[in-house]
Design a protein around this motif. Sequence first.
Motif, short mmCIF file in Angstrom:
data_model
loop_
_atom_site.label_atom_id
_atom_site.label_comp_id
_atom_site.label_asym_id
_atom_site.label_seq_id
_atom_site.Cartn_x
_atom_site.Cartn_y
_atom_site.Cartn_z
N ALA A 146 -26.04 -1.64 -57.87
CA ALA A 146 -25.76 -2.84 -58.42
C ALA A 146 -26.87 -3.22 -59.62
O ALA A 146 -26.61 -2.96 -60.36
N LEU A 147 -27.73 -3.15 -58.69
CA LEU A 147 -29.22 -2.91 -60.42
C LEU A 147 -29.32 -2.08 -61.01
O LEU A 147 -29.37 -1.77 -62.27
N ALA A 148 -28.65 -0.50 -60.63
CA ALA A 148 -28.93 -0.09 -61.49
C ALA A 148 -27.38 0.05 -62.58
O ALA A 148 -28.01 0.93 -63.51
N LEU A 149 -26.76 -0.05 -62.60
CA LEU A 149 -25.48 -0.21 -62.90
C LEU A 149 -26.15 -1.30 -64.23
O LEU A 149 -25.88 -0.83 -65.00
N VAL A 150 -26.33 -2.80 -64.14
CA VAL A 150 -27.14 -3.28 -65.09
C VAL A 150 -28.17 -2.73 -66.13
O VAL A 150 -27.89 -2.77 -67.10
N PHE A 151 -29.24 -1.72 -65.13
CA PHE A 151 -30.06 -1.26 -65.81
C PHE A 151 -29.30 -0.58 -67.11
O PHE A 151 -29.98 -0.52 -67.84
N LYS A 152 -28.24 0.69 -66.15
CA LYS A 152 -28.11 1.86 -66.99
C LYS A 152 -27.23 1.27 -68.46
O LYS A 152 -26.92 1.72 -70.15
N MET A 153 -26.30 -0.29 -67.88
CA MET A 153 -25.90 -0.50 -69.04
C MET A 153 -26.43 -1.13 -70.61
O MET A 153 -26.45 -1.03 -71.76
#
Length: 795
Positions: A481-488
């Motif tokens: 979930a944190l990786a999703l926000v970071f990548k976006m």
Amino acid sequence: DCFEQLFIDRCLNVTSLLCLKCTFCSLLSGVYEESNGTSRTAGMNGNGPSRLVDPLEDPLPGVGTYEDFNTIDWVREKSKDRDRHREITNKSRQSTVALLHSISDAFSGWLLMLLVGLMSGALAGGIDISAHWMTDVKGGLCLRGFWFNHEHCCWLSNETTFQERDRCPQWQSWAELITGKSEGPFAYIMNYLMYIFWALMFSFLAVILVRAFAPYACGSGIPEIKTILSGFIIRGYLGKWTLIIKTITLVLAVSSGLSLGKEGPLVHVACCCANILCHLFTKYRKNEAKRREVLSAAAAVGVSVAFGAPIGGVLFSLEEVSYYFPLKTLWRSFFAALVAAFTLRSINPFGNSRLVLFYVEFHTPWHLVELAPFILLGIFGGLWGALFIKANIAWCRLRKTTCLGHYPVIEVLVVAALTALLAYPNSYTRMSGSELISELFNDCSLLDSSQLCGYKQVSVDNSLADRPAGPGLYTALWQLALALVFKMMITVITFGMKVPSGLFIPSMAVGAIAGRLLGVGMEQLAYYNHDSVIFKGWCSQGADCITPGLYAMVGAAACLGGVTRMTVSLVVIMFELTGGLEYIVPLMAATMTSKWVADAFGREGIYEAHIRLNGYPFLEPKEEFEHSSLAVDVMRPRRMDPALAVLTQEGMTVGEVESLVESTHFSGFPVVVSSESQRLVGFVLRRDLLISIDNARKRQDGIVSASQVVFTEHTPLLPPDAPPPLRLRCIMDLSPFTVTDHTPMDITVDIFRKLGLRQCLVTHNGRLLGIITKKDILKHMAQMANRDPDSILFN
């Protein structure tokens, strides 16, 4: 000679005085002879006739070529190729040598495709191997040999366990190499600092090399490739220096850990290979339209080696980048993509006999109920695509209009430092984009040691059954979930920097993360509610009902489709990646939903948006012209503008023509009968006019500023003491495209799209009124869409 015979016949029936005149005219016809239906120029000075250079027998260097940042004349280029082919065919009937030349000419296209496929496949294999090794160098080195990456280093070890397959004595982290410790806070900090150091080093080298040697090597390259394939000229964009620097810096940029991929730039690399190899073959070197057929095939090769998807590459070139794609190009694209994929498979860059790092294979069929979450992923992909395009274009516009664009090196270093600083603590952002996608696509087995497979083991009989989530899986979901926000967020500011940067992998990573999260959620929902109406009948307890990896794959396709608006080619690429026919329907549903949702917020994909941002003259074939304006509303000159600059077919001197050319910036000039009648005769390109006049002054006797410029078939009679005229009919287009002043603009736009025109003349009852260029149409369309018309920079 017909012209001479005509005057002799007249001489037989007139007085001797007229006969003298006929004899003089006959002499002129011998000096200015006609050949092959085209006027050949010859000159006459005060002492008698002197032979001038025939542009057909001795073509002037530069005539028929184009200036930088200009659009080619597709009709003229195709006509030149037909004439060349007709000449070769006629000669082939006369001798065996000419027949062999005809056969070699026909075969040269296939030979060129073979070379493009071999060269592109070899470069792609080298890029894959180098990027994989340099990515692992950020974490440590192999003691057995520094040229081994992490995976290959541990393959040779006999002390690797199944649960810790990435740990072996031969591979040591930087903390172990420097301090001798592999555990503890000090070792963690040391590895953290070395990770940031290598990220900054690789990104700095990438941006410096691009800035110093090949500024065109930055970015994805696909927007510019699309524009070039539509007929635009960008000198050096597909040159040898761009190829060399793009290949080197692509490895550096991917290895630095920036949120970018190598798939888009590989299309640019393949097109560079094709453009360079075109110079080995005359018919492609000298014809811009033929060269663009090769570049269309090269775009297919780029996607073929990027994803190991030859068929998807051909469809990508047809759907996404090509402007002119005849059936012959389709066959040659398929052949070149096949050769490239075979070459890459022979190199075997990943050591697993696969062409891509994230090849997957699913065994569980999907159920009709799962279409709902698949469509939900399509909606997410469409929303993410529309949001990303708007945010990225706003950031790139800020970069172009503020001082941020003046410091590209600092920008790249700041973004690289920020990416490395935030990515290292999370194992899913620390790994490369391809490894992350491979991890998310993975289908868990009983002995899988990945955190994403951290389920509670409730049965040893069926290792593939759905299981309840364990602590390891919950930790992995939070990290994802944190990786999703970071990548976006980080992808928005990374795409468009002055380093090679592709968008396929970051977009697929965002979708794969979202899909995996939804897939695990569906799996747990089915496990705890297998008796509910939704799951009853097809998902019994202990069965393997939901495949989270499939959701990751569908999500990846949905997000990539939302950003690029690809449909058919995207589904085929994903199908070739997975090798599963049964998953085509979920992919189609998610991809089409993604496109519909994204189109609701704007019809442009990311590449079209960047084309418009850069002001390139690209007429989007997918965009409809919905306004009721006429040709007279768009043409120049407007009501209050100065009169249209024209040349007359006779009566103007060389000096007057040169003054007209120097006082204007137009790419060409209409030729009319006279200033009073304005009856259209033809059209002359500015570049051809300047080259011809300059050549005449150097190589023809008596050509001065007072010499008349003549565009007629026969030279008018001149005073005996007049300097010899300059005949330029051979460089004039005798059949320029014209429309009437009341032609609807939607028809005019279709003519420009389908024929690839660069300009069209507007007439009324045969009299010239004005001219419409591609730039005029784009400005008018921008004005109708309430955009700044001055953003169109080139014609």
